[in-house]
Scaffold this motif. Sequence first.
Motif, PDB file in Angstrom:
ATOM      1  N   LYS A 141       0.504   1.627  -4.479  1.00 21.29           N
ATOM      2  CA  LYS A 141       0.554   0.849  -3.244  1.00 21.29           C
ATOM      3  C   LYS A 141       1.906   0.943  -2.541  1.00 21.29           C
ATOM      4  CE  LYS A 141      -2.714  -2.623  -5.037  1.00 21.29           C
ATOM      5  NZ  LYS A 141      -3.817  -2.337  -4.085  1.00 21.29           N
ATOM      6  N   THR A 142       2.893   1.536  -3.220  1.00 22.82           N
ATOM      7  CA  THR A 142       4.254   1.525  -2.684  1.00 22.82           C
ATOM      8  C   THR A 142       4.609   2.772  -1.877  1.00 22.82           C
ATOM      9  OG1 THR A 142       5.265   2.586  -4.636  1.00 22.82           O
ATOM     10  CG2 THR A 142       4.991   0.185  -4.684  1.00 22.82           C
ATOM     11  N   GLY A 143       3.780   3.800  -1.919  1.00 26.22           N
ATOM     12  CA  GLY A 143       4.139   5.042  -1.255  1.00 26.22           C
ATOM     13  C   GLY A 143       2.950   5.744  -0.640  1.00 26.22           C
ATOM     14  N   ALA A 144       3.241   6.865   0.015  1.00 22.26           N
ATOM     15  CA  ALA A 144       2.194   7.621   0.696  1.00 22.26           C
ATOM     16  C   ALA A 144       2.420   9.119   0.518  1.00 22.26           C
ATOM     17  CB  ALA A 144       2.164   7.274   2.178  1.00 22.26           C
ATOM     18  N   PRO A 145       1.350   9.880   0.370  1.00 22.82           N
ATOM     19  CA  PRO A 145       1.469  11.332   0.268  1.00 22.82           C
ATOM     20  C   PRO A 145       1.598  11.967   1.651  1.00 22.82           C
ATOM     21  CG  PRO A 145      -0.603  10.504  -0.691  1.00 22.82           C
ATOM     22  CD  PRO A 145      -0.030   9.438   0.177  1.00 22.82           C
ATOM     23  N   VAL A 146       2.205  13.133   1.688  1.00 19.83           N
ATOM     24  CA  VAL A 146       2.131  14.018   2.845  1.00 19.83           C
ATOM     25  C   VAL A 146       1.347  15.241   2.392  1.00 19.83           C
ATOM     26  CG1 VAL A 146       3.396  15.461   4.474  1.00 19.83           C
ATOM     27  CG2 VAL A 146       4.332  13.234   3.815  1.00 19.83           C
ATOM     28  N   LEU A 147       0.293  15.564   3.105  1.00 24.72           N
ATOM     29  CA  LEU A 147      -0.555  16.706   2.761  1.00 24.72           C
ATOM     30  C   LEU A 147      -0.160  17.904   3.612  1.00 24.72           C
ATOM     31  CD1 LEU A 147      -4.038  14.924   2.605  1.00 24.72           C
ATOM     32  CD2 LEU A 147      -2.299  15.141   0.818  1.00 24.72           C
ATOM     33  N   LYS A 152     -11.013   8.554   5.396  1.00 23.96           N
ATOM     34  CA  LYS A 152     -11.441   7.406   6.187  1.00 23.96           C
ATOM     35  C   LYS A 152     -12.348   6.485   5.375  1.00 23.96           C
ATOM     36  CE  LYS A 152      -9.435   7.635  10.172  1.00 23.96           C
ATOM     37  NZ  LYS A 152      -8.595   6.514  10.664  1.00 23.96           N
ATOM     38  N   GLU A 153     -13.252   7.071   4.607  1.00 29.32           N
ATOM     39  CA  GLU A 153     -14.146   6.266   3.777  1.00 29.32           C
ATOM     40  C   GLU A 153     -13.380   5.471   2.731  1.00 29.32           C
ATOM     41  OE1 GLU A 153     -18.119   9.168   4.019  1.00 29.32           O
ATOM     42  OE2 GLU A 153     -16.824   9.188   2.254  1.00 29.32           O
ATOM     43  N   GLN A 154     -12.259   6.018   2.279  1.00 31.13           N
ATOM     44  CA  GLN A 154     -11.439   5.340   1.282  1.00 31.13           C
ATOM     45  C   GLN A 154     -10.459   4.339   1.901  1.00 31.13           C
ATOM     46  OE1 GLN A 154     -11.920   5.738  -2.133  1.00 31.13           O
ATOM     47  NE2 GLN A 154     -13.715   6.816  -1.326  1.00 31.13           N
ATOM     48  N   GLY A 155     -10.502   4.224   3.210  1.00 32.48           N
ATOM     49  CA  GLY A 155      -9.667   3.227   3.876  1.00 32.48           C
ATOM     50  C   GLY A 155      -8.271   3.682   4.252  1.00 32.48           C
ATOM     51  N   TYR A 156      -8.028   4.998   4.251  1.00 32.60           N
ATOM     52  CA  TYR A 156      -6.706   5.507   4.599  1.00 32.60           C
ATOM     53  C   TYR A 156      -6.463   5.471   6.105  1.00 32.60           C
ATOM     54  CZ  TYR A 156      -5.557   7.390  -0.033  1.00 32.60           C
ATOM     55  OH  TYR A 156      -5.235   7.520  -1.363  1.00 32.60           O
ATOM     56  N   THR A 157      -5.218   5.221   6.472  1.00 36.91           N
ATOM     57  CA  THR A 157      -4.749   5.407   7.839  1.00 36.91           C
ATOM     58  C   THR A 157      -4.023   6.743   7.870  1.00 36.91           C
ATOM     59  OG1 THR A 157      -4.480   3.030   8.197  1.00 36.91           O
ATOM     60  CG2 THR A 157      -3.281   4.500   9.678  1.00 36.91           C
ATOM     61  N   ILE A 158      -4.441   7.649   8.744  1.00 33.76           N
ATOM     62  CA  ILE A 158      -3.925   9.021   8.767  1.00 33.76           C
ATOM     63  C   ILE A 158      -2.925   9.149   9.905  1.00 33.76           C
ATOM     64  CG2 ILE A 158      -4.557  11.453   8.871  1.00 33.76           C
ATOM     65  CD1 ILE A 158      -7.423  10.612   8.048  1.00 33.76           C
ATOM     66  N   VAL A 159      -1.667   9.429   9.567  1.00 42.23           N
ATOM     67  CA  VAL A 159      -0.578   9.368  10.546  1.00 42.23           C
ATOM     68  C   VAL A 159       0.264  10.644  10.535  1.00 42.23           C
ATOM     69  CG1 VAL A 159      -0.446   6.859  10.378  1.00 42.23           C
ATOM     70  CG2 VAL A 159       0.991   8.276   8.880  1.00 42.23           C
ATOM     71  N   TYR A 165      -1.855   4.792   3.247  1.00 40.72           N
ATOM     72  CA  TYR A 165      -1.406   5.645   4.348  1.00 40.72           C
ATOM     73  C   TYR A 165      -1.297   7.072   3.829  1.00 40.72           C
ATOM     74  CZ  TYR A 165      -0.282   2.314   8.049  1.00 40.72           C
ATOM     75  OH  TYR A 165      -0.366   1.392   9.069  1.00 40.72           O
ATOM     76  N   VAL A 166      -1.550   8.037   4.691  1.00 37.54           N
ATOM     77  CA  VAL A 166      -1.351   9.437   4.343  1.00 37.54           C
ATOM     78  C   VAL A 166      -0.932  10.169   5.617  1.00 37.54           C
ATOM     79  CG1 VAL A 166      -3.776  10.051   4.760  1.00 37.54           C
ATOM     80  CG2 VAL A 166      -2.385  11.496   3.266  1.00 37.54           C
TER      81      VAL A 166
END
Length: 288
Positions: A40-46, A78-85, A103-104
Motif C-alpha cells: 500500500k506504500t508504493g507504486a510500480p512503473v511499467l 482497472k478491474e483491480q481498482g488501479y489508477t493509471i497515471v 496507483y501504477v
Amino acid sequence: MIKKLCYGVLALLLLAVVGGAGAWFVNGQRWQEEYAAYRKTGAPVLMYHAVGEEEGVEWPASLLMKPALFESHLRYLKEQGYTIVTVETLAHRLEKGESVDKYVALSFDDGYKNNHGVVLPLLKKYDAKGSFFVINKEMGDKLHMNEAEIKEMIAAGMELGSHTYSHGPLGKIDTKYLVWELDTSRYWLKKKFDGYIVRTLAYPNGSYNPTVVAAAKKYGFYRALTGHVGLNTAATYAAAPMEMYRVTVADDGNGLEGFKKRLEQAYFFGFLQTKGLDVNIIRDIFIH
C-alpha cells in the motif's frame, strides 16, 4: 569462458530468488502481514515499447506487443481498482506524501508511431495516462511519432519525456557527449513543443552511473527511470529520484498471467529490498 560466466551469474540470480523465498518461508506470517502493508506504500512503473500489428519490420519479441494483450493489461488494472497515471503524476504524489495505494504509472520507450495510433485510443478508453520517452533524432521517421502526433499526445494529458538525443547508453559513452544527449535533448523538445518542459528521463538500456546522474540533474531533469525492478515509495523517491524503479512488460507467451507475474515482481522485489535482498545487484553484474 563467457558461457561459464553466464551460467554462474544465472546461478547467483536463482540463489538470490530462492534465498528470498526461503526467508519468506522462515518468517512466515509476520512477513506476509508486513508485505500486505508494504504494497500500500508504493507504486510500480511499467515499461512498454511498441504496441501494434506491425508487418514488414523485424521487431524483437521484447519490443512489440499485440494491441489485444495490451488492452487486457489495462482492463485488468482497472478491474483491480488501479489508477493509471503518468510518471510525473506519481512522482508528485510521492513528493507530497499522498497515497499511491493502487496507483501504477505507464511508461513507453522510444516514441514509436503506434504509441499514437494504437496506445493513445486505448488509454483514452480506460481513462488512463502514460509517459512517452522519445529519441530526438528518430522522431518523424517511418517507425516513430512525428511532431503533430506528439502534440496530440501532450494535448491528451500524456507526459513527454526524454530518451536522450540519440539513444546511446549513457553509462558507457564519453562524458563529453552527455551535454548533447541530455541538455540538447531537453532544449530541442522545448523548442519543438511550444515551450513544453521535459522533467523526466528514461535511461537508454538502463545504462547510467553517478556521473550520468549528476549530469541529468545539472541539465534540468527532476527524475529518471532505470531498468531496476522494485516499488517506488515516498522513501525510495526521496532518496534517489534519479533512480526510479520500473518493471519491463513484454509478451512472454503467457498472456495476462504473464503480466500479473511481472506486476507482482515490482511489489515482491521491492519488499525483499527492504529486507536487504536486492536481486538487481546480481542482475547488474549479468548485464554490465
